[in-house]
Design a protein around this motif. Structure first.
Motif, PDB file in Angstrom:
ATOM      1  N   TYR A 203       0.874  -1.174   0.000  1.00  0.00           N
ATOM      2  CA  TYR A 203       0.000   0.000   0.000  1.00  0.00           C
ATOM      3  C   TYR A 203       0.916   1.231   0.000  1.00  0.00           C
ATOM      4  N   PRO A 204       0.899   2.064  -1.051  1.00  0.00           N
ATOM      5  CA  PRO A 204       1.787   3.236  -1.108  1.00  0.00           C
ATOM      6  C   PRO A 204       1.400   4.297  -0.077  1.00  0.00           C
ATOM      7  N   PHE A 205       2.389   5.049   0.386  1.00  0.00           N
ATOM      8  CA  PHE A 205       2.088   6.202   1.233  1.00  0.00           C
ATOM      9  C   PHE A 205       1.330   7.229   0.409  1.00  0.00           C
ATOM     10  N   GLY A 213      13.321   3.791   3.147  1.00  0.00           N
ATOM     11  CA  GLY A 213      13.600   3.564   1.737  1.00  0.00           C
ATOM     12  C   GLY A 213      12.458   2.936   0.970  1.00  0.00           C
ATOM     13  N   ALA A 214      11.364   2.557   1.666  1.00  0.00           N
ATOM     14  CA  ALA A 214      10.222   1.943   0.986  1.00  0.00           C
ATOM     15  C   ALA A 214       9.143   2.983   0.738  1.00  0.00           C
ATOM     16  N   LYS A 215       8.502   2.881  -0.449  1.00  0.00           N
ATOM     17  CA  LYS A 215       7.471   3.851  -0.819  1.00  0.00           C
ATOM     18  C   LYS A 215       6.088   3.472  -0.287  1.00  0.00           C
ATOM     19  N   GLY A 216       6.030   2.419   0.512  1.00  0.00           N
ATOM     20  CA  GLY A 216       4.749   2.004   1.074  1.00  0.00           C
ATOM     21  C   GLY A 216       4.978   0.953   2.148  1.00  0.00           C
ATOM     22  N   ILE A 217       3.902   0.346   2.580  1.00  0.00           N
ATOM     23  CA  ILE A 217       3.984  -0.695   3.615  1.00  0.00           C
ATOM     24  C   ILE A 217       3.450  -2.007   3.044  1.00  0.00           C
ATOM     25  N   ASN A 218       3.933  -3.101   3.609  1.00  0.00           N
ATOM     26  CA  ASN A 218       3.469  -4.428   3.203  1.00  0.00           C
ATOM     27  C   ASN A 218       2.322  -4.896   4.096  1.00  0.00           C
ATOM     28  N   ILE A 219       1.308  -5.450   3.451  1.00  0.00           N
ATOM     29  CA  ILE A 219       0.152  -5.989   4.164  1.00  0.00           C
ATOM     30  C   ILE A 219      -0.078  -7.414   3.662  1.00  0.00           C
TER      31      ILE A 219
END
Length: 878
Positions: A203-205, A213-219
């Motif tokens: 899910y992107p910010f 360094g990640a453009k989103g979070i993992n779900i």
């Protein structure tokens, strides 16, 4: 009328039941002065035929009712059937499918016509099968949960609970069956572990930023289709990432909805990515998270699905109308197209299924009616604390308390048509709860009540409540409730709730639940396994009494029953044994009837012994009945009739009834008849048909029905410890001699001389006293006392600590004799080890009745004496 050579159950059962019923033998007097004794039948569903569980459901309470009736109580076994809302829907939906239609196409009115037709058909089948089982219920008082009177009670309770603020309507998540298109109870859900998958997505910010360094979070999720309704992301507040992530927004791909990251203890940092999506309208745990945070942060409640579990208009257009599992595949493909799919991994997880048809259920947000659980639960817990209700099985009380201490509100509305329609009326946003329509423009709620709502009133409504009736005044509360343990939550606790709320009393004094009936391998019976045992087939082949005895004999408290046809066949053999014993009695002029007169004649030790054993055994049976130890009732009756009366007493009295002493002959026939009369009476609740047939056809004072005869009074049966000890000694000695002769293959008619080694004065006196009986029963005589060791030509029979030396010269192979003695030693040592195990078990010694412990200690002493003699014999002779 002479008894037939063989008992023909098929020729007897229907005739007897018809006579009982037509003569009103099952009906209570209600207005009479007799003390009441009532049990409510667990009402079978009107969905077809009875199964073996129903046979057990009704055999056990019927035993108590028949016994109570014979003991002079005004006994009521209240019969009836349950409308079984969802179960009948399942049956009819299958029929409609075969006809190429469904209930929605048919419409409510025509559906209900078919439902009532099915009810009448099924009820007729069930009632006939109940009669076949011998259940002595008050058929003139039979009830159905949708009878007019019972329906009025349901309506009254709903309205009254609503007035008391114990029923409310609200929007909540429920277990939804998309095939039946109704909510179902939490208790009707079975969770099955399934080999599935855990899918990971990004899910992107929302602000385009990054984190580490990640453009989103993992779900990670097992239900990707619900992503379309996500309202938040949750992280455990103790997670080191929480400080920086909580409060930020992410975008839900596909729907481009911005949702917040929140902190909640519910999240397991070790599962998946340590962050979970919150889909409050499609997950029970997520809904609880939503309730905790809804006042501080905006979390949308989005229902994605229709009643059929198809995607609705709240989804993107290209998903609308799609099946939920097809939508799952499309979500995964769309994430892949967006470059936001991370991975797929195998994952075992629990999936909720409908108990009745295995449909995969959905948490579904809808408006439903609920009963508040906690206020009602408190009264039920208090009743248990105060001892108003007792539990036969301690496990049931633990489960009862745990469930009530963790109770949830009860969803009572069902989106079905067969059942009690909810007495609520709507006009726009206005709602009124009352029996009749408030007037023009008001529409009644289309939903019906959960079946268990009406069943919860069964102990009251079947007796005419809420009206004041003589039946209610006399038979409420009832003695006990006795269904299977699987409906402790569904039914028993809910009956407690309703009766405590509306009467202030418990509905029954005792809660007894029987265990499951499994196949002989311990597997649950199912059509798919092909291991279902049909009780009607068993009754047709072996007779109803054989099945009833088998079920009773296996009903140990809290233990599942492993049932096989062979066990019922053994029950039939027991019936045959009883029948043959009665034929023997008939052929020897032994009549049924006056027990008091018969017992008064007992003078001979054998007759006094039989009376003593009868007295003790009936006392034990009474205690077992009162303690709901039905297996002990069956076991003790079996031992009394088969082992004591048939195998020993009838054998012991043959020389008495066939001898020249007319006074002794008269005495023995009178005692034998009195004892047989008492035995048939105590057998009757378990085996009603055959015992009644014997009662009606044997000579003697047997006017009326056995089922209405007076139960034996233990204190009126004579007993003498000396006679009991003497004949028990005789039985054991005869048994030992017969065993020795049999094992050495000595022909029954061969007469043998015997000596007794080192017999004490008591034993010597007994050998002299019973010399003629010993000679008759064992073809053995002599029994002179000696201190000599056994000669090589003598076989040793060991009993009561005695060595009985049987002279077998020219008759026996003495090599085989050594082998026999060694087997006797092995057998005795195994039995001794078993007894030592029990006596060495502190829990057994502490909990077992004192007489049981004493009995085991006595057995141990006797075994030790026998072993000493056996070993001495081998050492001396071989």
């Amino acid at each position: 009328m002479a008894l037939d050579k063989h008992y023909d159950a098929s020729a007897v059962e229907q005739k007897l039941y018809t006579n009982w019923e037509s003569d009103n033998c099952f009906e209570p007097e209600v207005t009479g002065d007799k003390e009441p004794y009532a049990i409510m039948m667990p009402p079978p569903n009107v969905t077809g035929t009875l199964h073996v569980g129903h046979a057990l459901d009704n055999t056990l309470p019927d035993m108590l009712i028949r016994r109570a009736r014979m003991k002079g109580y005004d006994a009521l076994y209240q019969p009836g059937t349950d409308h079984a809302s969802i179960a009948v829907h399942v049956v009819l939906d299958r029929q409609f499918k075969d006809e190429g239609t469904d209930r929605f196409e048919m419409g409510r009115e025509k559906f209900l016509e078919r439902a009532w037709q099915w009810k009448d058909h099924s009820h007729s089948t069930i009632a006939a099968q109940m009669r076949r089982l011998g259940v002595s219920c008050a058929w003139q008082r039979e009830r159905f949960t949708m009878d007019e009177g019972l329906s009025s009670a349901v309506e009254h309770v709903f309205i009254e609970l609503h007035k008391r603020d114990l029923i409310y309507r609200g929007q909540r998540l429920v277990n939804w069956d998309p095939v039946m298109q109704t909510s179902i109870s939490d208790l009707e859900v079975k969770h099955k572990d399934v080999n599935g998958y855990l899918w990971h997505f990004t899910y992107p910010f929302a602000d385009g930023g990054e984190y580490n360094g990640a453009k989103g979070i993992n779900i990670a999720t097992t239900r990707p289709e619900t992503i379309l309704a996500d309202g938040a992301i949750a992280i455990n507040p103790k997670d080191p990432r929480a400080a920086e992530l909580v409060g930020r927004m992410v975008t839900v791909p596909i729907v481009n909805r911005e949702i917040p990251i929140i902190a909640d203890d519910y999240v397991d940092p070790e599962f998946g990515s340590g962050m979970v999506k919150i889909t409050a309208a499609h997950d029970f745990n997520d809904f609880e998270v939503y309730k905790r945070h809804k006042d501080s942060v905006t979390i949308p409640l989005i229902n994605l699905m229709t009643r059929e579990a198809k995607m609705n208009e709240n989804c993107p257009e290209d998903y609308v109308g799609m099946d939920r599992f097809e939508a799952r595949k499309k979500v995964i493909e769309d994430f892949k197209a967006l470059g936001l799919f991370v991975k797929e991994e195998e994952h075992m997880h629990g999936i909720p299924h409908a108990e009745r048809d295995d449909t995969i259920l959905e948490p579904y947000l809808s408006n439903q009616w609920f009963v508040k659980g906690e206020p009602l639960a408190k009264k039920c817990l208090q009743a248990a604390d105060d001892g108003e209700v007792s539990f036969v099985n301690p496990r049931d009380e633990k489960v009862y308390r745990h469930w009530l201490n963790n109770i949830q509100d009860w969803c009572i509305s069902r989106q079905l048509w067969w059942g009690h329609r909810i007495p609520a009326w709507y006009k726009g946003e206005e709602i009124k709860v009352q029996a009749e329509s408030p007037g023009e423009g008001w529409e009644q709620d289309n939903d019906v009540l959960d079946t268990w709502f009406s069943s919860a009133l069964w102990p009251m409504s079947t007796l005419g409540w809420p009206e004041k009736t003589p039946e209610f005044d006399k038979f409420f509360p009832q003695e006990a409730i006795m269904p299977g343990r699987d409906i402790l939550f569904f039914w028993i606790i809910r009956m407690m709730m309703m009766t405590k709320e509306f009467t202030g009393k418990v509905p029954f004094k005792t809660i007894y639940t029987h265990a499951m009936i499994l196949d002989e391998k311990g597997q649950k019976m199912s059509k798919s396994k092909g291991n279902v045992i049909n009780p009607l087939d068993l009754m047709g082949k072996y007779g109803t009494d054989a099945l009833r005895y088998t079920l009773v004999n296996q009903s140990a408290i809290g233990q599942d029953i492993k049932l096989s046809e062979g066990m019922v066949e053994q029950g039939r053999n027991f019936c045959t044994k009883i029948w043959n014993a009665c034929r023997f009695a008939e052929m020897n002029g032994i009549e049924l009837g006056n027990e008091t007169a018969g017992f008064a004649k007992a003078k001979h030790p054998v007759n006094v012994w039989m009376c003593s054993v009868l007295k003790e055994t009936i006392g034990d049976i009474e205690e077992a009945f009162d303690s709901y130890r039905f297996n002990d009732v069956g076991g003790k009756l079996y031992h009394l009739m088969w082992s004591t009366y048939c195998d020993w007493y009838l054998e012991l009295i043959k020389p008495l009834v066939n001898g020249d002493d007319e006074e002794l002959k008269t005495e023995t026939k009178a005692v034998a008849g009195a004892v047989l009369t008492s035995i048939l009476k105590v057998l009757h609740p378990m085996m009603p048909y055959m015992t009644e047939e014997l009662w009606q056809n044997m000579d003697g004072d047997t006017d009326g029905y056995l089922m209405q005869a007076a139960w034996p009074v233990v204190k009126d049966i004579p007993s003498d410890e000396t006679a009991k000890d003497d004949i028990n000694w005789l039985v054991n000695v005869v048994g030992a001699i017969r065993t020795a002769r049999s094992e050495m293959k000595v022909a029954p008619k061969v007469e043998v001389e015997a000596r007794v080694r080192d017999a004490d004065s008591t034993s010597q006196a007994r050998f002299e006293k019973f010399a003629s009986m010993l000679a008759f029963l064992t073809k053995t005589s002599g029994f002179e006392s000696t201190s000599d060791a056994a000669a090589k030509t003598e076989v040793v029979a060991v009993s009561e600590g005695l060595e009985i030396l049987l002279n077998m010269e020219g008759v026996v192979d003495f090599g085989a004799e050594k082998e026999r003695l060694e087997k006797e030693i092995e057998k005795a040592e195994k039995e001794l080890s078993k007894i030592d195990g029990m006596l060495g078990n502190e829990s057994f010694v502490a909990r077992a009745p004192e007489h049981v412990v004493t009995e085991q200690q006595t057995k141990r002493d006797a075994l030790m004496a026998d072993l000493k003699s056996l070993k001495s014999t081998i050492e001396a002779r071989f």
